[in-house]
Design a protein around this motif. Sequence first.
Motif, short mmCIF file in Angstrom:
data_model
loop_
_atom_site.label_atom_id
_atom_site.label_comp_id
_atom_site.label_asym_id
_atom_site.label_seq_id
_atom_site.Cartn_x
_atom_site.Cartn_y
_atom_site.Cartn_z
N GLY A 1 -11.38 9.36 -34.04
CA GLY A 1 -12.15 9.85 -33.26
C GLY A 1 -12.31 10.64 -32.37
N MET A 2 -11.58 11.10 -32.58
CA MET A 2 -11.39 12.52 -31.18
C MET A 2 -12.00 13.38 -31.29
N GLY A 3 -12.48 13.72 -32.98
CA GLY A 3 -13.40 14.99 -32.68
C GLY A 3 -12.81 16.39 -32.99
N THR A 4 -11.64 16.37 -33.53
CA THR A 4 -10.31 17.45 -33.98
C THR A 4 -9.76 17.28 -34.97
N ASP A 5 -10.14 16.73 -35.72
CA ASP A 5 -9.39 16.39 -37.27
C ASP A 5 -9.65 17.59 -37.95
N ASP A 6 -10.56 18.77 -38.18
CA ASP A 6 -10.98 19.46 -38.34
C ASP A 6 -10.73 20.91 -38.18
N ASP A 7 -10.03 20.67 -36.94
CA ASP A 7 -9.34 21.55 -36.01
C ASP A 7 -7.86 21.91 -36.61
N LEU A 8 -7.77 20.43 -36.28
CA LEU A 8 -5.34 20.23 -35.96
C LEU A 8 -5.78 20.59 -37.42
N LEU A 9 -7.23 20.23 -38.99
CA LEU A 9 -6.25 20.13 -40.04
C LEU A 9 -5.71 22.05 -40.98
N GLN A 10 -6.42 22.65 -39.94
CA GLN A 10 -5.68 24.31 -39.99
C GLN A 10 -4.46 23.96 -39.27
N VAL A 11 -4.57 23.66 -38.61
CA VAL A 11 -2.50 23.81 -37.91
C VAL A 11 -1.97 23.40 -39.12
N VAL A 12 -2.24 21.90 -39.02
CA VAL A 12 -0.30 20.86 -39.13
C VAL A 12 -0.39 21.58 -40.77
N SER A 13 0.97 20.91 -41.26
CA SER A 13 1.51 20.85 -42.05
C SER A 13 1.56 19.28 -42.96
N SER A 14 1.71 18.04 -41.60
CA SER A 14 0.73 16.76 -42.74
C SER A 14 0.40 16.26 -41.78
N ALA A 15 -0.26 15.43 -42.09
CA ALA A 15 -1.24 14.62 -41.29
C ALA A 15 -1.22 12.93 -41.94
N SER A 16 -1.71 12.31 -40.46
CA SER A 16 -1.05 10.62 -40.43
C SER A 16 -2.09 9.98 -39.97
N ILE A 17 -2.91 9.53 -41.02
CA ILE A 17 -3.81 8.84 -41.37
C ILE A 17 -4.45 7.74 -40.80
N ALA A 18 -5.28 7.65 -39.59
CA ALA A 18 -5.59 6.46 -38.96
C ALA A 18 -5.85 5.56 -40.18
N CYS A 19 -6.03 4.73 -40.61
CA CYS A 19 -6.44 3.06 -41.73
C CYS A 19 -6.80 2.57 -41.49
N GLY A 20 -8.11 1.71 -40.13
CA GLY A 20 -8.61 0.63 -39.41
C GLY A 20 -7.89 -0.32 -38.93
N GLY A 21 -6.74 -0.15 -38.38
CA GLY A 21 -5.67 -0.82 -37.12
C GLY A 21 -6.92 -0.80 -35.92
N HIS A 22 -6.05 0.87 -35.63
CA HIS A 22 -6.20 0.77 -34.02
C HIS A 22 -7.59 1.64 -34.01
N ALA A 23 -7.36 2.95 -35.47
CA ALA A 23 -9.09 3.35 -35.63
C ALA A 23 -8.78 3.63 -36.97
N GLY A 24 -10.48 4.52 -37.52
CA GLY A 24 -10.44 4.74 -39.22
C GLY A 24 -10.91 3.90 -39.42
N ASP A 25 -11.40 4.86 -40.34
CA ASP A 25 -12.52 3.94 -41.20
C ASP A 25 -12.45 4.00 -42.91
N ALA A 26 -13.14 4.34 -44.01
CA ALA A 26 -12.88 4.24 -45.15
C ALA A 26 -13.06 5.84 -45.31
N ALA A 27 -14.76 6.40 -44.97
CA ALA A 27 -15.19 7.29 -44.64
C ALA A 27 -14.55 8.64 -44.07
N THR A 28 -13.57 8.37 -42.95
CA THR A 28 -13.02 9.00 -42.56
C THR A 28 -11.60 9.41 -43.48
N ILE A 29 -11.29 8.50 -44.21
CA ILE A 29 -10.17 8.59 -44.92
C ILE A 29 -10.09 9.88 -45.61
#
Length: 256
Positions: free
Chosen positions: A13-41
């Motif tokens: 929920g930081m609003g930086t996902d799309d930009d960081l996905l242009q930089v990184v080679s691996s994405a660690s995806i929050a999966c509903g515990g501390h953050a994250g939901d099905a749509a975002t995943i």
Amino acid sequence: MTSIDLNADLGEGMGTDDDLLQVVSSASIACGGHAGDAATIRRILKICKARGIRAGAHPGYADPKRFGRFRVVMPLDQLLGQIRGQLFLVRHIADEVGVALSYVKLHGALANQTAEELAFAVGIFGSIQAMDPDMAVLALDNSQQVRAAKAVGLPLIREAYADRAYTPDGLLVSRVEEGAVIHDPEAVIERCLRLAKTGEIVAIDGSVLKSSARSICLHGDTPGAVDLAREVRAALEGEGIKIAPATPETERSVEL
């Protein structure tokens, strides 16, 4: 050619996902515990599939009000149930999208606790191994996470942090302490280059730690994080260092 993996914690929920996905080679995806939901995943996994980014799960204490950054006392079975539930969710969506889920990286207080407490880490990683013995663990190098992953036979990817201060014994300085987060872009870039080229990290007291980490975490929740991530990648590539997912170690050790 020397290579290094750049990973980021996404779906928080930081609003930086799309930009960081242009930089990184691996994405660690929050999966509903501390953050994250099905749509975002699902959205992040689709981007990973389109861009060839390695996807991983990022479970934590189910404590979104405090962002999973505080330890929660509970029976181990209850905690393992939380972790399994988060992994089931992200794995189910990954199967729907047609993306391999390659690794698990623990979040926040859960990550810190497993880095410090071997028996606790063995319990957590043993549960993950029972779900999927081929799932790699993205683990803080030189911590008890590494020892536990080897003990239970999980593939291992050693990780270091670009913008977090280290204690002399190789753990992360608590966020409540001054200097725990490094804000100087030049210092962060210098740290990443030194790690990639010489396998060294300078601790908060000036001592030099040896590290075999081949994945660097770039946080997305600090001011200027995206620009800094771009600068880190550019600096590494400028030194002839390839950005690519790290190959997991598969050697098992039963020594505890």
